[in-house]
Structure formats: structure tokens, C-alpha cells
Enzyme design. Structure first.
Site, PDB file in Angstrom:
ATOM      1  N   ASP A  80       0.795  -1.233   0.000  1.00  0.00           N
ATOM      2  CA  ASP A  80       0.000   0.000   0.000  1.00  0.00           C
ATOM      3  C   ASP A  80       0.827   1.282   0.000  1.00  0.00           C
ATOM      4  O   ASP A  80       0.264   2.381   0.011  1.00  0.00           O
ATOM      5  CB  ASP A  80      -0.957  -0.008   1.206  1.00  0.00           C
TER       6      ASP A  80
ATOM      7  N   GLU B 261      11.474  -4.087  12.226  1.00  0.00           N
ATOM      8  CA  GLU B 261      12.589  -3.423  11.535  1.00  0.00           C
ATOM      9  C   GLU B 261      13.828  -3.455  12.421  1.00  0.00           C
ATOM     10  O   GLU B 261      14.930  -3.786  11.975  1.00  0.00           O
ATOM     11  CB  GLU B 261      12.252  -1.958  11.231  1.00  0.00           C
TER      12      GLU B 261
HETATM   13  C1  UGA Z   1       3.444  -0.431   9.053  1.00  0.00           C
HETATM   14  C2  UGA Z   1       4.800  -0.651   8.378  1.00  0.00           C
HETATM   15  O1  UGA Z   1       4.930   0.200   7.279  1.00  0.00           O
HETATM   16  C3  UGA Z   1       4.888  -2.115   7.970  1.00  0.00           C
HETATM   17  O2  UGA Z   1       6.079  -2.324   7.266  1.00  0.00           O
HETATM   18  C4  UGA Z   1       4.788  -2.975   9.205  1.00  0.00           C
HETATM   19  O3  UGA Z   1       4.823  -4.317   8.854  1.00  0.00           O
HETATM   20  C5  UGA Z   1       3.474  -2.718   9.895  1.00  0.00           C
HETATM   21  O4  UGA Z   1       3.295  -1.318  10.165  1.00  0.00           O
HETATM   22  C6  UGA Z   1       3.411  -3.436  11.225  1.00  0.00           C
HETATM   23  O5  UGA Z   1       4.430  -3.542  11.876  1.00  0.00           O
HETATM   24  O6  UGA Z   1       2.347  -3.824  11.638  1.00  0.00           O
HETATM   25  P1  UGA Z   1       0.977  -0.440   8.209  1.00  0.00           P
HETATM   26  O7  UGA Z   1       0.537   0.431   7.094  1.00  0.00           O
HETATM   27  O8  UGA Z   1       0.616  -0.030   9.601  1.00  0.00           O
HETATM   28  O9  UGA Z   1       2.500  -0.670   8.084  1.00  0.00           O
HETATM   29  O10 UGA Z   1       0.503  -1.953   8.020  1.00  0.00           O
HETATM   30  P2  UGA Z   1      -0.161  -2.651   6.764  1.00  0.00           P
HETATM   31  O11 UGA Z   1       0.129  -1.906   5.511  1.00  0.00           O
HETATM   32  O12 UGA Z   1      -1.549  -2.973   7.090  1.00  0.00           O
HETATM   33  O13 UGA Z   1       0.639  -4.025   6.742  1.00  0.00           O
HETATM   34  C7  UGA Z   1       2.003  -4.129   6.380  1.00  0.00           C
HETATM   35  C8  UGA Z   1       2.181  -5.149   5.256  1.00  0.00           C
HETATM   36  O14 UGA Z   1       1.795  -6.426   5.725  1.00  0.00           O
HETATM   37  C9  UGA Z   1       1.309  -4.832   4.031  1.00  0.00           C
HETATM   38  O15 UGA Z   1       2.048  -5.066   2.858  1.00  0.00           O
HETATM   39  C10 UGA Z   1       0.134  -5.787   4.161  1.00  0.00           C
HETATM   40  O16 UGA Z   1      -0.384  -6.192   2.919  1.00  0.00           O
HETATM   41  C11 UGA Z   1       0.748  -6.957   4.916  1.00  0.00           C
HETATM   42  N1  UGA Z   1      -0.224  -7.622   5.822  1.00  0.00           N
HETATM   43  C12 UGA Z   1      -1.024  -6.906   6.647  1.00  0.00           C
HETATM   44  C13 UGA Z   1      -0.295  -8.997   5.835  1.00  0.00           C
HETATM   45  O17 UGA Z   1       0.413  -9.672   5.079  1.00  0.00           O
HETATM   46  N2  UGA Z   1      -1.211  -9.614   6.668  1.00  0.00           N
HETATM   47  C14 UGA Z   1      -2.025  -8.914   7.481  1.00  0.00           C
HETATM   48  O18 UGA Z   1      -2.844  -9.525   8.209  1.00  0.00           O
HETATM   49  C15 UGA Z   1      -1.935  -7.519   7.469  1.00  0.00           C
HETATM   50 MN    MN Z   2       0.666   0.045   5.087  1.00  0.00          MN
END
Ligand code: UGA
Ligand code: MN
Length: 457
Positions: free
Chosen positions: A260, A366
Site C-alpha cells: 500500500d 525493523e
Molecule cells: C506499518 C509498516 O509500514 C509495515 O512495514 C509494518 O509491517 C506494519 O506497520 C506493522 O508492523 O504492523 P501499516 O501500514 O501499519 O505498516 O501496516 P499494513 O500496511 O496494514 O501491513 C504491512 C504489510 O503487511 C502490508 O504489505 C500488508 O499487505 C501486509 N499484511 C497486513 C499482511 O500480510 N497480513 C495482514 O494480516 C496484514
Molecule cells: Mn501500510
């Protein structure tokens, strides 16, 4: 990631930081590079230092008592110590971990200890079973950024790791990201899906772009799904790290790019030259709407260049600054308070660290990953004109539940487009239809809704 909704690790009073800083001065950089991370890391982080102490509580607790006691007491403690040591050795020899028999998530889950990054880092080595759904090493793009593919042949490959998960925004997000990556030469896109099965729709989608890719099925272990916050994207990134290891890749650059975020094309030329670890600011992170390194030794040199004969932008591109600290509104004891999208790692460098890992520890992924590759602040290469530019944005897409639309199935045949349209929306996880559930689909003409049968029968 750096976000206020994570719980910080408990920091206990410690003067280790100061000692660490002193130690850092003494350790030569080259020596550090080849030092195993397990030896190196535990010296630096206050939390880890505390954990270290906790771990050794029995020893530390005994030492003063031994000092105080007379020879009679020593006679009592010594055999006890030998028995305990024997038990520990026996346990280690026969535990499945020592023999490397731990082959699946379930075993990992049993060993999982929350709030214990270092433990996860050292004992839970990457060993997930890897499931490749489909992949292609063929680059079918003829031109990228107005040059033929052959013009880029000598450049290092960027391994762009994208964790993703099924929700209605998944396909649009991946499509948008693919259209950025289509402009990027020498890229291998590792799409790791948080899903138990292989999504055939995604296979077709990824194949269509013509970018070299690997589609992995990398579901989050069940146990973590219900935890709040959950370790998002961790199983996926671990699977990608495992894939890199299995392919013995020691050339190229690794970058973790969520599905995203928004990526500036200049990011790719910046990270491609990464020698060890490069870092740069990420826009739209947490309270300051930015997270990234603080770089020094820039201004004096810049002033000379700039005021004498160059433009500021050009001057900035010539100067080599040093990362001295980090700007991020959520520190929580993290040694490397950066976002996942804010760094890239050279694979030759990473291969020096067999314990490379990303533990299931929300908020600390990270930090613990970067510690597992033995990073030292002097080694960081600031990018984006000494971290003055934003080349990646932490954009977030509003997530909504996929709706169920009420529309009689008997009308979803070949008489109109709607059957095929809803079939593909269902495959993409965007929307589905039902005879009985959900809001009635309104089909209108000239501003007036009519019964479905009016248009569809
Ligand atoms: C932030 C950071 O930018 C992420 O790199 C980090 O992994 C995340 O927080 C975290 O530590 O939780 P954020 O926008 O809050 O990102 O989180 P998401 O974009 O919802 O998820 C991060 C990535 O993991 C996305 O590429 C999403 O597609 C993936 N994801 C999310 C999964 O593979 N499974 C899930 O259940 C939720
Ligand atoms: Mn995100």
C-alpha cells in the site's frame, strides 16, 4: 513500524547505553562486519542488555553468595551447579531445536515468548516451509524508462519483497504497485501472500505484468492472528528471506515494499547501489508525518559548494553525510527506529549473517531485523540527497469489508454482463452476490430504479 498503537517494550534502568557507546568507539568497523550477530547485538540495546542479565539471573545471583560463603558452603553449591549444568546440557542435546528438526510453524508457536525480541532473534531461526505458488524469471518487458531491457543488463537486481493479504483492496493495491514496478529495470518481485492456499487469480495477474516474480503462499501462523496488534506481514517477509537463502543469493539488493505504499521511481536507482545498508526518510509516518535518519557533516560542505558555485540540490548530491541519529515519533527503545520501507540491504552483506531474522514482534520488526544483520551506525549509507528527499510514502488505503449485494442469481447468466462482472469481483475478493442477503442492488435508468426483471429477464 513506528506507530503509537504498539506497546513499547519495558525499559529498565540501565547504564549499558553509555558503555555501548564507548564500546562502539573501540570496535573496528570491518571487524564488526564479519562478527556473528548473536555476539555483536547483545551488547547494544538496553532492553537486550537487560534481558541478557535476566537470562543469567541464576549465575549472577550466586556469585555474590559464593563470595560471601565459606568453603563449607562452596562444597554444597559446587555439586549442585554440576548437576544443573548436566541437566542443561542434556536438555539441549535432546531438544528438537538442537537437531534442527523444527520444521513447521506449530513448533515455532509453542516456543514463542512475547516481549522477548532477542530470544526470537537467536533461537527461532528462519526455517519455515516454503511454498512457491508460481514464479517466472523471464523479463518480458522490452523497454523501461525509454531504454531497451539490454541497456540495464549489468545492474544489480532489486529483490522487492511485498507482503500482501486477502481483502477487497488487495488486487487494486497490487495492480497499482505493479504499474510502478513496470518502470523499474532489473527487479524480481517477491509477492508473499498471507493466505493458506495459492490464489490462482493472483498467479494470472502477476504473470500478465511480465515482471520477473515469485508468488509465495506465506500465511501468518494461526496463533498470531488473534493477537492485537498482530505481526502484519512478518510470516510473508520471513518466507521471502527463506527464499533468498534457499537460492543462495549473494548479489543484489533486498527491499521490503508493502503493497500500500507509494514509491518514487528515483527510490530504485538510489537503493540499487546499496553496499551494506542504505537508509532514507519515509513520508507520512506517525506523528511527525516522517521517519528517517538524521544526517550530519552536510551543512558545512554544502555551504562551500552552494554559495560558491552550485545549486543546493546539486551540492547535496555531491556531499557524503553521516547518519548520527533518527527522527521518529515512536522510539520505544528501538535502536533502529525506522520504517520497513526506509532501508535496503545488500545481499552480499546480508549473507555474512546466517542468523538473519525477523521475529513476530509487532512494532519491532525493523529494529530486530537490522540488529540481526549486525548493523552499525557508521555503516549506514544515507540516500535521497543525504536524506533530504522523500522517495517513499507510507500511504494507507482505507479498508472496508467486501459487501454482499442482493441480486437474484437467476439473472446472473449470459443475458447481461453482470454475471461475469460479479464472478471476477468475487475472485478478486471485492464483492459477492446473494439471493437473500445484503442491500438490494439498485439498477436504474433515467434516474429511476426498476425491478431487476425489467432489465435482466
Ligand atoms: C506499518 C509498516 O509500514 C509495515 O512495514 C509494518 O509491517 C506494519 O506497520 C506493522 O508492523 O504492523 P501499516 O501500514 O501499519 O505498516 O501496516 P499494513 O500496511 O496494514 O501491513 C504491512 C504489510 O503487511 C502490508 O504489505 C500488508 O499487505 C501486509 N499484511 C497486513 C499482511 O500480510 N497480513 C495482514 O494480516 C496484514
Ligand atoms: Mn501500510
Amino acid at each position: 513500524m513506528p506507530s503509537a498503537h504498539y506497546f513499547p517494550l519495558e525499559l529498565q534502568p540501565s547504564n549499558d547505553d553509555q558503555e555501548c557507546e564507548e564500546e562502539e568507539q573501540l570496535v573496528d568497523t570491518e571487524h564488526r562486519t564479519s562478527m556473528p550477530s548473536s555476539q555483536y547485538n547483545s551488547h547494544y540495546h538496553p532492553q537486550l542488555a537487560d534481558y541478557d542479565n535476566e537470562d543469567r539471573t541464576p549465575e549472577l545471583g550466586m556469585a555474590p553468595r559464593l563470595n560471601r560463603s565459606g568453603p563449607g558452603r562452596r562444597r554444597f553449591w559446587l555439586p549442585l551447579l554440576i548437576i544443573v549444568s548436566f541437566c542443561v546440557v542434556f536438555y539441549l542435546m535432546f531438544s528438537s531445536q538442537t537437531f534442527g528438526l523444527r520444521a513447521n510453524f506449530d513448533d515455532f508457536e509453542d516456543d514463542y515468548e512475547p516481549h522477548n525480541g532477542q530470544d526470537s532473534l537467536n533461537t527461532h531461526a528462519l526455517n519455515e516451509s516454503l511454498h512457491i505458488c508460481s514464479e517466472s524469471y523471464e523479463d518480458r518487458r522490452l523497454y523501461m524508462q525509454d531504454k531497451p531491457r539490454s541497456a540495464y543488463a549489468q545492474m544489480p537486481v532489486i529483490y522487492f519483497v511485498t507482503p500482501t493479504y486477502p481483502r477487497r483492496e488487495q488486487i487494486p493495491e497490487l495492480t497499482r504497485l505493479a504499474h510502478t514496478l513496470l518502470h523499474v529495470p532489473r527487479i524480481h518481485w517477491l509477492v508473499a501472500n498471507d493466505y493458506e492456499r495459492c490464489d490462482t487469480f493472483m498467479d494470472i495477474l502477476l504473470n500478465r505484468f511480465g515482471i520477473p516474480f515469485t508468488h509465495l503462499s506465506s500465511p501468518m501462523p494461526h496463533k498470531f492472528r488473534s493477537t492485537k496488534p498482530a505481526p502484519r506481514g512478518v510470516a510473508n517477509r520471513r518466507a521471502a528471506l527463506q527464499w533468498i537463502r534457499q537460492h543462495n543469493l549473494t548479489k543484489g539488493v533486498l527491499y521490503f515494499g508493502d503493497d500500500d505504499n507509494t514509491y518514487d521511481l528515483r527510490l530504485f536507482s538510489e537503493i540499487r547501489q546499496t553496499q551494506r545498508v542504505s537508509m532514507f526518510p519515509v513520508g507520512l509516518i506517525a506523528d511527525y508525518a516522517v521517519s528517517g535518519p538524521v544526517v550530519r557533516d552536510v551543512s558545512a560542505t554544502i555551504r562551500t559548494y552552494y554559495f560558491e558555485y552550485l545549486s543546493l540540490t546539486y551540492a547535496l548530491s555531491l556531499v557524503k553525510g553521516k547518519v548520527v541519529a533518527f527522527l521518529d515519533s515512536w522510539v520505544a527503545g528501538r535502536r533502529w527506529p525506522v520504517d520497513m520501507a526506509g532501508f535496503a540491504v545488500n545481499l552480499a552483506y546480508m549473507s555474512l549473517y546466517p542468523n538473519v531474522n525477523m521475529p513476530y514482534k509487532p512494532g519491532y520488526e525493523e529494529d530486530l531485523f537490522l540488529r540481526s544483520v549486525g548493523l552499525h551506525i557508521d555503516q549506514i549509507e544515507p540516500r535521497g540527497k543525504n536524506c533530504t528527499e522523500i522517495l517513499v510514502w507510507h500511504t494507507q488505503t482505507k479498508n472496508k469489508k467486501a459487501p454482499v449485494v442482493r441480486l437474484e442469481r437467476k439473472f446472473l447468466d449470459g443475458r447481461s454482463n453482470l454475471g461475469a462482472l460479479f464472478r471476477s469481483l468475487k475472485m478478486m475478493g471485492v464483492a459477492s452476490v446473494s439471493d437473500t442477503e445484503g442491500p438490494l442492488a439498485i439498477i436504474s435508468k433515467n434516474g429511476k430504479g426498476k425491478p431487476h426483471s425489467y432489465f435482466l429477464s
